[in-house]
Design a protein around this motif. Structure first.
Motif, PDB file in Angstrom:
ATOM      1  N   ARG A 181     -40.564  52.061 -37.464  1.00 42.90           N
ATOM      2  CA  ARG A 181     -41.745  52.630 -36.677  1.00 42.90           C
ATOM      3  C   ARG A 181     -42.424  51.977 -37.984  1.00 42.90           C
ATOM      4  O   ARG A 181     -43.554  52.993 -38.179  1.00 42.90           O
ATOM      5  CB  ARG A 181     -42.044  53.319 -36.068  1.00 42.90           C
ATOM      6  N   VAL A 182     -43.264  51.204 -38.400  1.00 45.35           N
ATOM      7  CA  VAL A 182     -43.902  50.698 -39.746  1.00 45.35           C
ATOM      8  C   VAL A 182     -44.632  50.021 -38.994  1.00 45.35           C
ATOM      9  O   VAL A 182     -44.159  48.457 -39.474  1.00 45.35           O
ATOM     10  CB  VAL A 182     -43.430  50.280 -40.672  1.00 45.35           C
ATOM     11  N   HIS A 183     -46.006  50.218 -37.941  1.00 44.15           N
ATOM     12  CA  HIS A 183     -46.522  49.107 -37.217  1.00 44.15           C
ATOM     13  C   HIS A 183     -47.734  48.745 -38.220  1.00 44.15           C
ATOM     14  O   HIS A 183     -48.276  49.325 -38.759  1.00 44.15           O
ATOM     15  CB  HIS A 183     -46.472  49.877 -35.774  1.00 44.15           C
ATOM     16  N   THR A 184     -47.971  47.376 -38.324  1.00 46.18           N
ATOM     17  CA  THR A 184     -49.378  46.633 -38.554  1.00 46.18           C
ATOM     18  C   THR A 184     -49.854  46.010 -37.300  1.00 46.18           C
ATOM     19  O   THR A 184     -49.021  44.859 -36.676  1.00 46.18           O
ATOM     20  CB  THR A 184     -48.477  46.075 -40.033  1.00 46.18           C
ATOM     21  N   LEU A 185     -50.941  45.750 -37.756  1.00 45.61           N
ATOM     22  CA  LEU A 185     -52.176  43.948 -36.987  1.00 45.61           C
ATOM     23  C   LEU A 185     -51.309  43.052 -37.171  1.00 45.61           C
ATOM     24  O   LEU A 185     -51.200  42.689 -38.136  1.00 45.61           O
ATOM     25  CB  LEU A 185     -53.095  44.919 -36.942  1.00 45.61           C
ATOM     26  N   ASP A 186     -51.002  42.899 -36.109  1.00 49.73           N
ATOM     27  CA  ASP A 186     -50.123  41.396 -36.233  1.00 49.73           C
ATOM     28  C   ASP A 186     -51.667  40.438 -36.727  1.00 49.73           C
ATOM     29  O   ASP A 186     -52.272  40.251 -35.609  1.00 49.73           O
ATOM     30  CB  ASP A 186     -49.448  41.257 -35.138  1.00 49.73           C
ATOM     31  N   LEU A 245     -57.424  45.926 -40.295  1.00 48.83           N
ATOM     32  CA  LEU A 245     -56.566  46.582 -40.759  1.00 48.83           C
ATOM     33  C   LEU A 245     -56.783  47.612 -41.388  1.00 48.83           C
ATOM     34  O   LEU A 245     -56.190  48.461 -41.407  1.00 48.83           O
ATOM     35  CB  LEU A 245     -56.330  45.734 -42.202  1.00 48.83           C
ATOM     36  N   ARG A 246     -58.069  48.237 -41.694  1.00 49.86           N
ATOM     37  CA  ARG A 246     -58.758  48.918 -42.268  1.00 49.86           C
ATOM     38  C   ARG A 246     -59.188  50.058 -41.001  1.00 49.86           C
ATOM     39  O   ARG A 246     -58.893  51.041 -40.986  1.00 49.86           O
ATOM     40  CB  ARG A 246     -60.006  48.935 -43.593  1.00 49.86           C
ATOM     41  N   ARG A 247     -59.548  49.949 -39.959  1.00 48.87           N
ATOM     42  CA  ARG A 247     -59.704  50.635 -38.730  1.00 48.87           C
ATOM     43  C   ARG A 247     -58.296  50.721 -38.062  1.00 48.87           C
ATOM     44  O   ARG A 247     -57.922  52.064 -37.528  1.00 48.87           O
ATOM     45  CB  ARG A 247     -59.814  49.921 -37.945  1.00 48.87           C
ATOM     46  N   TYR A 248     -57.326  49.593 -38.455  1.00 45.10           N
ATOM     47  CA  TYR A 248     -55.677  50.171 -37.919  1.00 45.10           C
ATOM     48  C   TYR A 248     -55.239  51.160 -38.445  1.00 45.10           C
ATOM     49  O   TYR A 248     -54.387  51.668 -37.805  1.00 45.10           O
ATOM     50  CB  TYR A 248     -55.456  48.603 -37.558  1.00 45.10           C
ATOM     51  N   ALA A 249     -55.230  50.926 -40.131  1.00 38.59           N
ATOM     52  CA  ALA A 249     -54.422  52.088 -40.691  1.00 38.59           C
ATOM     53  C   ALA A 249     -55.101  53.934 -40.455  1.00 38.59           C
ATOM     54  O   ALA A 249     -54.482  54.753 -40.482  1.00 38.59           O
ATOM     55  CB  ALA A 249     -55.109  51.679 -42.288  1.00 38.59           C
ATOM     56  N   ALA A 250     -56.579  53.569 -40.040  1.00 33.29           N
ATOM     57  CA  ALA A 250     -57.695  54.760 -39.850  1.00 33.29           C
ATOM     58  C   ALA A 250     -57.158  55.289 -38.557  1.00 33.29           C
ATOM     59  O   ALA A 250     -56.888  56.469 -38.444  1.00 33.29           O
ATOM     60  CB  ALA A 250     -58.683  54.598 -39.695  1.00 33.29           C
ATOM     61  N   ALA A 251     -56.675  54.297 -37.697  1.00 33.97           N
ATOM     62  CA  ALA A 251     -56.446  54.818 -35.984  1.00 33.97           C
ATOM     63  C   ALA A 251     -55.003  56.404 -36.293  1.00 33.97           C
ATOM     64  O   ALA A 251     -55.324  56.764 -35.122  1.00 33.97           O
ATOM     65  CB  ALA A 251     -56.196  53.525 -35.142  1.00 33.97           C
ATOM     66  N   ALA A 252     -54.203  55.646 -36.883  1.00 33.87           N
ATOM     67  CA  ALA A 252     -52.819  56.517 -36.908  1.00 33.87           C
ATOM     68  C   ALA A 252     -53.133  57.606 -37.579  1.00 33.87           C
ATOM     69  O   ALA A 252     -51.897  58.678 -36.640  1.00 33.87           O
ATOM     70  CB  ALA A 252     -51.508  55.634 -38.483  1.00 33.87           C
ATOM     71  N   GLY A 253     -54.054  58.254 -38.019  1.00 33.88           N
ATOM     72  CA  GLY A 253     -54.313  59.525 -38.462  1.00 33.88           C
ATOM     73  C   GLY A 253     -55.473  60.355 -37.599  1.00 33.88           C
ATOM     74  O   GLY A 253     -55.704  61.078 -37.641  1.00 33.88           O
ATOM     75  N   ALA A 254     -55.459  59.205 -36.764  1.00 31.34           N
ATOM     76  CA  ALA A 254     -56.549  59.278 -35.481  1.00 31.34           C
ATOM     77  C   ALA A 254     -56.242  60.937 -34.548  1.00 31.34           C
ATOM     78  O   ALA A 254     -55.416  60.498 -34.769  1.00 31.34           O
ATOM     79  CB  ALA A 254     -57.681  58.879 -34.903  1.00 31.34           C
ATOM     80  N   PRO A 255     -57.688  61.677 -33.925  1.00 30.02           N
ATOM     81  CA  PRO A 255     -56.935  63.012 -32.506  1.00 30.02           C
ATOM     82  C   PRO A 255     -56.363  62.065 -31.845  1.00 30.02           C
ATOM     83  O   PRO A 255     -57.210  60.445 -31.655  1.00 30.02           O
ATOM     84  CB  PRO A 255     -58.112  63.147 -32.725  1.00 30.02           C
ATOM     85  N   VAL A 256     -55.594  62.192 -30.900  1.00 30.14           N
ATOM     86  CA  VAL A 256     -54.537  61.937 -29.913  1.00 30.14           C
ATOM     87  C   VAL A 256     -55.996  62.086 -28.469  1.00 30.14           C
ATOM     88  O   VAL A 256     -56.345  63.122 -28.773  1.00 30.14           O
ATOM     89  CB  VAL A 256     -53.834  62.747 -29.501  1.00 30.14           C
ATOM     90  N   GLN A 257     -55.786  60.744 -28.155  1.00 28.47           N
ATOM     91  CA  GLN A 257     -56.706  61.279 -26.773  1.00 28.47           C
ATOM     92  C   GLN A 257     -55.935  60.919 -25.266  1.00 28.47           C
ATOM     93  O   GLN A 257     -55.239  60.346 -25.980  1.00 28.47           O
ATOM     94  CB  GLN A 257     -57.650  60.364 -26.918  1.00 28.47           C
ATOM     95  N   ASP A 258     -56.184  61.470 -24.353  1.00 35.71           N
ATOM     96  CA  ASP A 258     -55.579  61.426 -23.063  1.00 35.71           C
ATOM     97  C   ASP A 258     -55.775  59.998 -23.159  1.00 35.71           C
ATOM     98  O   ASP A 258     -56.832  58.937 -22.758  1.00 35.71           O
ATOM     99  CB  ASP A 258     -56.005  62.208 -21.743  1.00 35.71           C
ATOM    100  N   PHE A 259     -54.282  59.114 -22.542  1.00 33.05           N
ATOM    101  CA  PHE A 259     -54.255  58.083 -22.109  1.00 33.05           C
ATOM    102  C   PHE A 259     -54.928  56.979 -21.059  1.00 33.05           C
ATOM    103  O   PHE A 259     -55.694  56.630 -21.143  1.00 33.05           O
ATOM    104  CB  PHE A 259     -52.782  57.199 -21.995  1.00 33.05           C
TER     105      PHE A 259
END
Length: 246
Positions: free
Chosen positions: A199-204, A40-54
């Motif tokens: 769009r309030v996404h959470t890890l399922d 959950l901590r990793r998921y929360a931190a991912a929202a503010g991470a730099p954008v990567q090419d798909f």
């Protein structure tokens, strides 16, 4: 006089084995809770991470890592899927998914547009048309929603009109329905203040969140204590009646 009768060897063995097993199960559940907390901590931190090419992100995808990606392509505008079991709206509603064809790729990407709240009735919420022009999307490349046993089999194959509704989202069923290959994850779009979708996404982790692991750990530790107490009670020395008492 001893306060405890001498127990049989097999009763000691069974008690020790039972206590060790229950304690081990409790510790394992605590470790699982810590692991889920870390996810959950990793998921929360991912929202503010730099954008990567798909294309780069999918080529280097790592388990339990949720890259934030940018992808360009086109929506399949007439092929919407509605997930009818979201848990964050008391008035009903659906999570809306749309297939997306990334540029220069041979697979489709299922995009989580977000949650569309209901209006208090049994009718599906009104959907806005998707853009037909090329789009640049940003969001988290994450695992699809959890799936379970769906009574009646594949609900998508039984529907002839779009959008199609299901209480579970199985990417295998969606791929068969679209007659196309799908990426194994979905793209959960970033929040957009002008979008009609929530769009309030959470890890399922709804099937086994960290709190439930801790509850099970408490249960196993309680069983260990009960086994030890029962051993003491069953082998306690019986008090002899006092013959001098009139």
């Amino acid at each position: 006089m001893s306060w405890m009768r001498r127990p049989a060897w097999w009763s000691v063995l069974l008690t020790v084995a039972g206590v060790l097993v229950f304690v081990r199960l409790g510790v394992w559940q605590l470790h699982r809770a810590e692991y889920k907390d870390e996810l959950l901590r990793r998921y929360a931190a991912a929202a503010g991470a730099p954008v990567q090419d798909f294309a780069v992100a999918v080529a280097n995808v790592v388990e339990n890592v949720y890259p934030r990606v940018r992808v360009q392509g086109h929506y399949l505008i007439d092929r919407l899927y509605l997930l009818d079991n979201p848990k964050h709206d008391d008035m009903g509603g659906v999570e809306v998914f749309a297939p997306f064809r990334p540029d220069h790729q041979d697979k489709l990407l299922l995009v989580d547009l977000g949650f569309l709240p209901g209006n208090g009735s049994d009718k599906a919420p009104q959907l806005s048309p998707l853009p037909t022009s090329p789009q640049t999307l940003h969001g988290l490349y994450q695992p699809p929603p959890g799936k379970g046993f769906e009574m009646g089999g594949n609900a998508l194959a039984q529907q002839a009109q779009w959008p199609k509704t299901s209480i579970y989202l199985d990417l295998g069923q969606v791929a068969a329905d679209l007659h196309a290959s799908l990426y194994p994850r979905v793209l959960a779009l970033d929040a957009d203040p002008v979008a009609i979708y929530v769009r309030v996404h959470t890890l399922d982790l709804s099937s086994m969140p960290p709190a439930r692991h801790r509850a099970y750990a408490f249960q196993w530790f309680t069983f260990a204590v009960v086994v030890a107490v029962m051993f003491v009670v069953l082998h306690g020395a019986k008090r002899r009646p006092n013959k001098n008492k009139s």
